[in-house]
Design a protein around this motif. Structure first.
Motif, PDB file in Angstrom:
ATOM      1  N   TYR A  11     -26.315 -20.045  32.353  1.00  0.00           N
ATOM      2  CA  TYR A  11     -26.426 -21.477  32.090  1.00  0.00           C
ATOM      3  C   TYR A  11     -26.717 -22.234  33.368  1.00  0.00           C
ATOM      4  CZ  TYR A  11     -23.970 -19.989  27.910  1.00  0.00           C
ATOM      5  OH  TYR A  11     -23.623 -19.348  26.767  1.00  0.00           O
ATOM      6  N   LYS A  12     -27.204 -23.470  33.246  1.00  0.00           N
ATOM      7  CA  LYS A  12     -27.223 -24.336  34.411  1.00  0.00           C
ATOM      8  C   LYS A  12     -25.873 -25.037  34.425  1.00  0.00           C
ATOM      9  CE  LYS A  12     -29.979 -27.894  32.114  1.00  0.00           C
ATOM     10  NZ  LYS A  12     -31.203 -28.690  32.204  1.00  0.00           N
ATOM     11  N   VAL A  13     -25.293 -25.167  35.600  1.00  0.00           N
ATOM     12  CA  VAL A  13     -23.970 -25.758  35.734  1.00  0.00           C
ATOM     13  C   VAL A  13     -24.075 -26.943  36.680  1.00  0.00           C
ATOM     14  CG1 VAL A  13     -21.557 -25.379  36.373  1.00  0.00           C
ATOM     15  CG2 VAL A  13     -22.882 -23.499  35.374  1.00  0.00           C
ATOM     16  N   THR A  14     -23.622 -28.094  36.194  1.00  0.00           N
ATOM     17  CA  THR A  14     -23.664 -29.314  36.996  1.00  0.00           C
ATOM     18  C   THR A  14     -22.256 -29.674  37.429  1.00  0.00           C
ATOM     19  OG1 THR A  14     -25.602 -30.084  35.783  1.00  0.00           O
ATOM     20  CG2 THR A  14     -24.380 -31.731  37.039  1.00  0.00           C
ATOM     21  N   VAL A  15     -22.091 -29.907  38.732  1.00  0.00           N
ATOM     22  CA  VAL A  15     -20.817 -30.331  39.307  1.00  0.00           C
ATOM     23  C   VAL A  15     -20.878 -31.850  39.462  1.00  0.00           C
ATOM     24  CG1 VAL A  15     -19.283 -30.145  41.310  1.00  0.00           C
ATOM     25  CG2 VAL A  15     -20.554 -28.140  40.519  1.00  0.00           C
ATOM     26  N   TYR A  16     -19.778 -32.517  39.132  1.00  0.00           N
ATOM     27  CA  TYR A  16     -19.717 -33.977  39.153  1.00  0.00           C
ATOM     28  C   TYR A  16     -18.658 -34.492  40.118  1.00  0.00           C
ATOM     29  CZ  TYR A  16     -22.540 -33.726  34.946  1.00  0.00           C
ATOM     30  OH  TYR A  16     -23.545 -33.467  34.052  1.00  0.00           O
ATOM     31  N   TYR A  17     -18.925 -35.659  40.649  1.00  0.00           N
ATOM     32  CA  TYR A  17     -18.013 -36.365  41.542  1.00  0.00           C
ATOM     33  C   TYR A  17     -16.734 -36.777  40.809  1.00  0.00           C
ATOM     34  CZ  TYR A  17     -16.522 -40.044  44.824  1.00  0.00           C
ATOM     35  OH  TYR A  17     -15.819 -40.822  45.703  1.00  0.00           O
ATOM     36  N   ASN A  18     -16.875 -37.251  39.582  1.00  0.00           N
ATOM     37  CA  ASN A  18     -15.734 -37.750  38.803  1.00  0.00           C
ATOM     38  C   ASN A  18     -15.308 -36.775  37.717  1.00  0.00           C
ATOM     39  OD1 ASN A  18     -15.597 -40.289  40.096  1.00  0.00           O
ATOM     40  ND2 ASN A  18     -17.258 -41.055  38.823  1.00  0.00           N
ATOM     41  N   SER A  19     -14.079 -36.943  37.267  1.00  0.00           N
ATOM     42  CA  SER A  19     -13.617 -36.244  36.068  1.00  0.00           C
ATOM     43  C   SER A  19     -14.399 -36.788  34.883  1.00  0.00           C
ATOM     44  CB  SER A  19     -12.120 -36.491  35.860  1.00  0.00           C
ATOM     45  OG  SER A  19     -11.384 -35.935  36.917  1.00  0.00           O
ATOM     46  N   GLY A  20     -14.500 -35.999  33.832  1.00  0.00           N
ATOM     47  CA  GLY A  20     -15.221 -36.435  32.642  1.00  0.00           C
ATOM     48  C   GLY A  20     -16.726 -36.397  32.806  1.00  0.00           C
ATOM     49  N   TYR A  21     -17.213 -35.622  33.776  1.00  0.00           N
ATOM     50  CA  TYR A  21     -18.651 -35.410  33.973  1.00  0.00           C
ATOM     51  C   TYR A  21     -19.388 -36.692  34.355  1.00  0.00           C
ATOM     52  CZ  TYR A  21     -17.006 -31.581  30.981  1.00  0.00           C
ATOM     53  OH  TYR A  21     -16.272 -30.554  30.427  1.00  0.00           O
ATOM     54  N   GLY A  22     -18.881 -37.422  35.326  1.00  0.00           N
ATOM     55  CA  GLY A  22     -19.531 -38.668  35.738  1.00  0.00           C
ATOM     56  C   GLY A  22     -19.747 -38.742  37.231  1.00  0.00           C
ATOM     57  N   GLY A  23     -20.558 -39.712  37.629  1.00  0.00           N
ATOM     58  CA  GLY A  23     -20.815 -39.981  39.038  1.00  0.00           C
ATOM     59  C   GLY A  23     -21.893 -39.081  39.614  1.00  0.00           C
ATOM     60  N   ALA A  24     -21.904 -38.995  40.937  1.00  0.00           N
ATOM     61  CA  ALA A  24     -22.887 -38.151  41.625  1.00  0.00           C
ATOM     62  C   ALA A  24     -22.794 -36.736  41.081  1.00  0.00           C
ATOM     63  CB  ALA A  24     -22.627 -38.172  43.127  1.00  0.00           C
ATOM     64  N   GLU A  25     -23.919 -36.023  41.103  1.00  0.00           N
ATOM     65  CA  GLU A  25     -23.938 -34.680  40.526  1.00  0.00           C
ATOM     66  C   GLU A  25     -24.874 -33.759  41.286  1.00  0.00           C
ATOM     67  OE1 GLU A  25     -27.174 -34.863  37.016  1.00  0.00           O
ATOM     68  OE2 GLU A  25     -25.400 -36.119  36.666  1.00  0.00           O
ATOM     69  N   MET A  26     -24.657 -32.475  41.096  1.00  0.00           N
ATOM     70  CA  MET A  26     -25.514 -31.441  41.665  1.00  0.00           C
ATOM     71  C   MET A  26     -25.546 -30.282  40.683  1.00  0.00           C
ATOM     72  SD  MET A  26     -25.199 -29.605  45.349  1.00  0.00           S
ATOM     73  CE  MET A  26     -26.403 -28.413  45.903  1.00  0.00           C
ATOM     74  N   THR A  27     -26.753 -29.796  40.372  1.00  0.00           N
ATOM     75  CA  THR A  27     -26.913 -28.735  39.387  1.00  0.00           C
ATOM     76  C   THR A  27     -27.276 -27.415  40.057  1.00  0.00           C
ATOM     77  OG1 THR A  27     -27.536 -30.281  37.657  1.00  0.00           O
ATOM     78  CG2 THR A  27     -28.245 -28.002  37.360  1.00  0.00           C
ATOM     79  N   TYR A  28     -26.601 -26.356  39.617  1.00  0.00           N
ATOM     80  CA  TYR A  28     -26.880 -24.993  40.069  1.00  0.00           C
ATOM     81  C   TYR A  28     -27.487 -24.240  38.893  1.00  0.00           C
ATOM     82  CZ  TYR A  28     -23.966 -25.815  44.162  1.00  0.00           C
ATOM     83  OH  TYR A  28     -23.452 -26.295  45.337  1.00  0.00           O
TER      84      TYR A  28
END
Length: 140
Positions: free
Chosen positions: A99-116
């Motif tokens: 899968y592609k996995v996106t890491v988020y700055y905030n809880s609940g998948y919000g804010g700045a992000e980066m996808t691996y």
């Protein structure tokens, strides 16, 4: 009668083998999940740069890493950072999933992000460096 006995014996062996196989599969899956080793099929967060120091391994999305023990997800692998909560302490990641996995700055998948994407790894962008609170698995 004898024929029925053979069928029953074969069925019992087949059922017994299935139970053993199922038990083996479950224990292997449990051993691989959240064990401090970055195995195939897992997304891993690292306390250090370039996939170094302690790590935390995941097999699915997490909407909130948690702020403190005993309810946070912690780094489990050997090295600096072990037993520290992951939230706002990860520096790099490795995606060993399909899968592609996106890491988020905030809880609940919000804010700045980066996808691996599958098979990729690297340090976080400055906005997420030690500022990460959730990650989301998504289909390609």
């Amino acid at each position: 009668m004898r024929n029925n006995g053979k069928v029953l014996a074969r069925t019992s062996v087949a059922v017994g083998a299935s139970v053993v196989l199922a038990a083996t599969t479950v224990s292997t899956a449990q051993a691989a999940a959240r064990d401090g080793h970055c195995d195939a099929g897992e997304f891993c967060l690292y306390w250090g740069n370039e996939r170094t120091e302690s790590l935390s391994d995941f097999t699915g999305s997490i909407s909130n890493y948690g702020d403190s023990q005993p309810t946070c997800y912690e780094f489990k692998g050997a090295g600096r950072g072990i037993n520290t909560c992951v939230k706002n302490n990860a520096i790099s990641a490795w995606n060993r999933t399909k899968y592609k996995v996106t890491v988020y700055y905030n809880s609940g998948y919000g804010g700045a992000e980066m996808t691996y994407y599958p098979g990729t790894w690297g340090n976080f962008v400055p906005e997420l460096l030690n500022n990460n609170a959730s990650h989301l698995f998504r289909s390609l």
